[in-house]
Design an enzyme around this catalytic site. Structure first.
Site, PDB file in Angstrom:
ATOM      1  CD  GLU A  26      -1.192   0.041   3.708  1.00 40.14           C
ATOM      2  OE1 GLU A  26      -2.353  -0.355   3.491  1.00 40.14           O
ATOM      3  OE2 GLU A  26      -0.777   0.359   4.835  1.00 40.14           O
ATOM      4  CG  ASN A  76       7.547  -0.184   9.810  1.00 36.00           C
ATOM      5  OD1 ASN A  76       7.231   0.956   9.530  1.00 36.00           O
ATOM      6  ND2 ASN A  76       8.320  -0.923   9.022  1.00 36.00           N
ATOM      7  CD  GLU A 131      -2.639  -0.639  14.662  1.00 31.40           C
ATOM      8  OE1 GLU A 131      -1.907  -0.417  13.680  1.00 31.40           O
ATOM      9  OE2 GLU A 131      -2.259  -1.284  15.654  1.00 31.40           O
ATOM     10  CD  GLU A 157      -2.526  -3.604  11.330  1.00 29.88           C
ATOM     11  OE1 GLU A 157      -2.490  -4.711  10.771  1.00 29.88           O
ATOM     12  OE2 GLU A 157      -1.557  -3.129  11.940  1.00 29.88           O
TER      13      GLU A 157
END
Length: 686
Positions: free
Chosen positions: A200, A235, A275, A288
């Site tokens: 994405e 991340n 999220e 998500e």
């Protein structure tokens, strides 16, 4: 209500669940691998069942073994924690078939939301804002490059079944897309048993803000405010807070309502998290939904007074939610710092070993205050008087325990609460200063540095914060001269106490205090101060050569590893270690060596040569304990700067080691599959 539950997890989250179960009068069953035989969660539980060898894919995530433990113990329900089997629909189905309650959402919700590709489609249909991306599965690295080019760099390569930063890479060009695809695929297979990947668009300058939802099996659902999770590294979240310093009430309401709508669309029942990525204009996009308890759930509990684990258990038992949206109020501010077994001075690489010292700050249970002026009780806590800040430490380790290479490197989650953000931050600073940890590399200094960073203090943060503020890695904190003056005054006063102790031990004279000098030189790196110390029964007055004076009081004694002092009326907390001629101090992220010399000693020290470090520029050293996954070069190969040399796996994460400069490989000392220690030589260069 259940009488016995099994916790299909380990570490701090298992301990966390046990605390609430104990409060509810429910007995608990723990699972443990060979590596966790002496773990804290095993000690805390009422029963414990051995589950297999250390690797998770041979123990904690083997469904048949977990199911057998349930049968053997007669557990009526299972709390999966997070990670491992928490979002595995096959596990939830196995429990359902066995007639055992799953303390989590229905299987359909796990399947719908646990798969990131499916969840984005459902979210889009439910009217939730989504990030542009490729929703189909990707077969190989070349297809990944083609898709990334179509979307436009930068892109995020993610594991469909991922979570916790595993199986996730950002790619800025074709080469990084190829490498990221393969690493994400490998990590996803190892961590989740599912190597599907999707891509994405990566939103630049984003904030990571998530909404905590809670729903029951009777159609009721609420949102419990938001959490700001923008301080991330690789991340993976490092610091979280609730509420967000960025959201306004209108955006909070809109995000919360979308999160609840999504939960209802999939028939969600339990605690879950939606999220979002939020840009600078407060536009938000769905990322998500995590169909489980989040690592950072304590900050939501601290500002709402809601015990999320208790609510999950009650919902699983068929109860209705006892609160409505109108009952949810956000009071004060909470911050969570994740303490990891990783060395910030070596690129945050994992560290393993024995915790030779583990002394967290004292926990203080204080939470948001209700309208009637009473404090809401926190999970496992008691009421506290008005005006008190809270300190909470969720952990699964103890002094003398081992940090294993087989599991996540998180040691503890240190949380503080205050009536406002500034107070919560200050409480965290003090708590970090008081947290004693020895034996392994850890990120306490980095956490302290963030708490004092102007951007964090102002709330001007994005997910790129660490990358932007520490582009060359973390090299420690340099304290300003004003702070060093306070440390120097403390060092002089502490040295006087140590000198008195030495004269007592030596027995050189009865009136030992007359033998302790008053003139000293304090050296801290390049900092130097000449001081004169005058002591009395209450403390010491330290005079600097420019006429300034600082009053120092403390009950510190030689041998104590933590010093709490008052310097000029302000608290100073120092972690204290031995160093020839003085002390090793750690405070506010700084690692200091303070030498306290007589004027004559200081004069001689200035003429001493400095020790030269060994030259390792022609060696590739293993930066952390780990397993060699693959080697990308052979003896005799010419390599370019930035070229990948090998991949080392540690604590479920793959790390690509690259060449720092051009060179030629002269010798290879390790092979794929080898387990290496820190600083073992992997390659040698001409």
């Amino acid at each position: 209500m259940f009488s016995k539950i099994l916790i299909a997890n380990r570490g701090e989250i298992a301990c966390r669940v046990i605390k609430t179960a104990r409060k509810m009068g429910i007995s608990t069953v723990a699972l443990y691998s060979d590596a966790d035989k002496n773990a804290l969660h095993v000690e805390m539980a009422d029963e414990a069942v051995h589950i297999g060898p250390p690797p998770a894919n041979q123990s904690y995530i083997v469904i048949d073994k977990v199911m057998q433990a349930i049968r053997d113990t007669g557990a009526e329900a299972v709390h999966p924690g997070y990670g491992f089997l928490s979002e595995n629909p096959k596990f939830a189905e196995a429990l359902k078939a066995e007639g055992v309650a799953f303390i989590g959402p229905p299987v359909g919700a796990i399947e719908a939301m646990g798969d990131k590709i499916t969840s984005k489609k459902i979210a889009d249909e439910a009217g939730v804002s989504t990030v542009p991306g490729h929703m189909g599965l990707i077969e190989d690295a070349e297809e990944a490059v083609e898709i990334a080019t179509q979307i436009g760099y930068p892109v995020m390569i993610k594991a469909s079944a991922g979570g916790g930063g595993k199986g996730m890479r950002i790619a800025w060009n074709d080469e990084e897309a190829r490498e990221g695809f393969q690493s994400s695929k490998n990590e996803a297979a190892n961590s989740f048993g599912d190597d599907r990947i999707f891509i994405e668009k990566f939103v630049t300058q984003p904030r990571h803000i998530e909404i905590q939802v809670l729903a029951d099996g009777h159609g009721n659902a609420v949102y419990l405010g938001e959490r700001e999770c923008s301080i991330q590294r690789r991340n993976q979240k490092v610091i979280e807070e609730a509420p967000s310093p960025f959201l306004d009430e209108a955006t909070r309401k809109a995000m919360g309502e979308q999160a609840v709508a999504l939960a209802k669309a999939v028939g969600y029942a339990s605690a879950g998290t939606v999220e979002f990525i939020v840009d600078g204009e407060r536009n938000f996009y769905f990322l998500e939904m995590n169909t489980r308890l989040q690592v950072e759930h304590p900050v939501s509990e601290l500002i709402t007074g809601v015990d999320l684990v208790e609510q999950m258990i009650r919902v699983a038992a068929g109860e209705k939610l006892s609160i409505t949206q109108d009952d949810v109020t956000l009071t004060g501010w909470a911050i969570e710092s994740r303490l990891y077994a990783e060395d910030p001075y070596r690129g945050f690489l994992p560290s393993i070993g024995r915790l030779t010292r583990y002394r967290p700050p004292m926990e203080v249970a204080a939470g948001p205050m209700q309208d009637n002026g009473k404090w809401l009780p926190q999970p496992g806590g008691v009421e506290a008087p008005e005006g008190k800040t809270a300190v909470r430490n969720d952990t699964g380790v103890y002094e003398g325990g081992e940090i294993s290479m087989y599991y996540d490197p998180m040691i503890a989650k240190l949380c503080t609460w205050g009536p406002d953000r500034a107070t919560a931050i200050e409480a965290m600073r003090v708590a970090l200063d008081r947290f004693e940890l020895e034996g392994i590399g850890h990120n306490l200094p980095f956490l302290s540095a963030v708490m004092d960073h102007p951007r964090f203090v102002s709330g001007d943060i994005t997910t790129a914060f660490i990358e932007e503020e520490y582009p060359d890695g973390f090299e420690g904190v340099g304290l300003p001269d004003a702070a060093l003056d306070r440390v120097a005054a403390a060092a002089a006063a502490m040295n006087r106490v140590a000198e008195i102790r030495r004269t007592r031990i030596s027995g050189r004279m009865d009136n030992h205090e007359r033998r302790v000098g008053t003139d000293w030189i304090v050296m801290i790196g390049d900092y130097e101060a000449a001081v004169v110390i005058a002591a009395d029964h209450e403390g010491s007055t330290v005079s600097f050569d420019d006429g300034r004076q600082m009053r120092v009081t403390s009950d510190w004694q030689p041998g104590q590893s933590l010093a709490r002092l008052m310097v000029d009326g302000e608290e100073l907390v120092l972690k204290v270690g031995r160093s020839p001629g003085g002390f090793r101090f750690r405070t506010r992220g700084a690692n200091l060596v303070a030498k306290v010399w007589t004027p004559r000693q200081a004069d001689l020290v200035r003429h001493m040569p400095e020790k030269v470090a060994a030259d390792t520029s022609k060696l590739l050293l293993c930066p952390m304990p780990g397993l060699i996954v693959s080697l990308s070069v052979a003896e005799g190969d010419e390599v370019e700067e930035g070229q990948a040399l090998c991949v080392v796996e540690a604590m479920k994460m793959e790390n690509i080691l690259r060449a720092e400069r051009k060179g030629k490989v002269s010798k290879i000392n390790a092979s794929a599959g080898d387990s290496l220690a820190v600083d073992d030589v992997i390659l040698e260069f001409e």
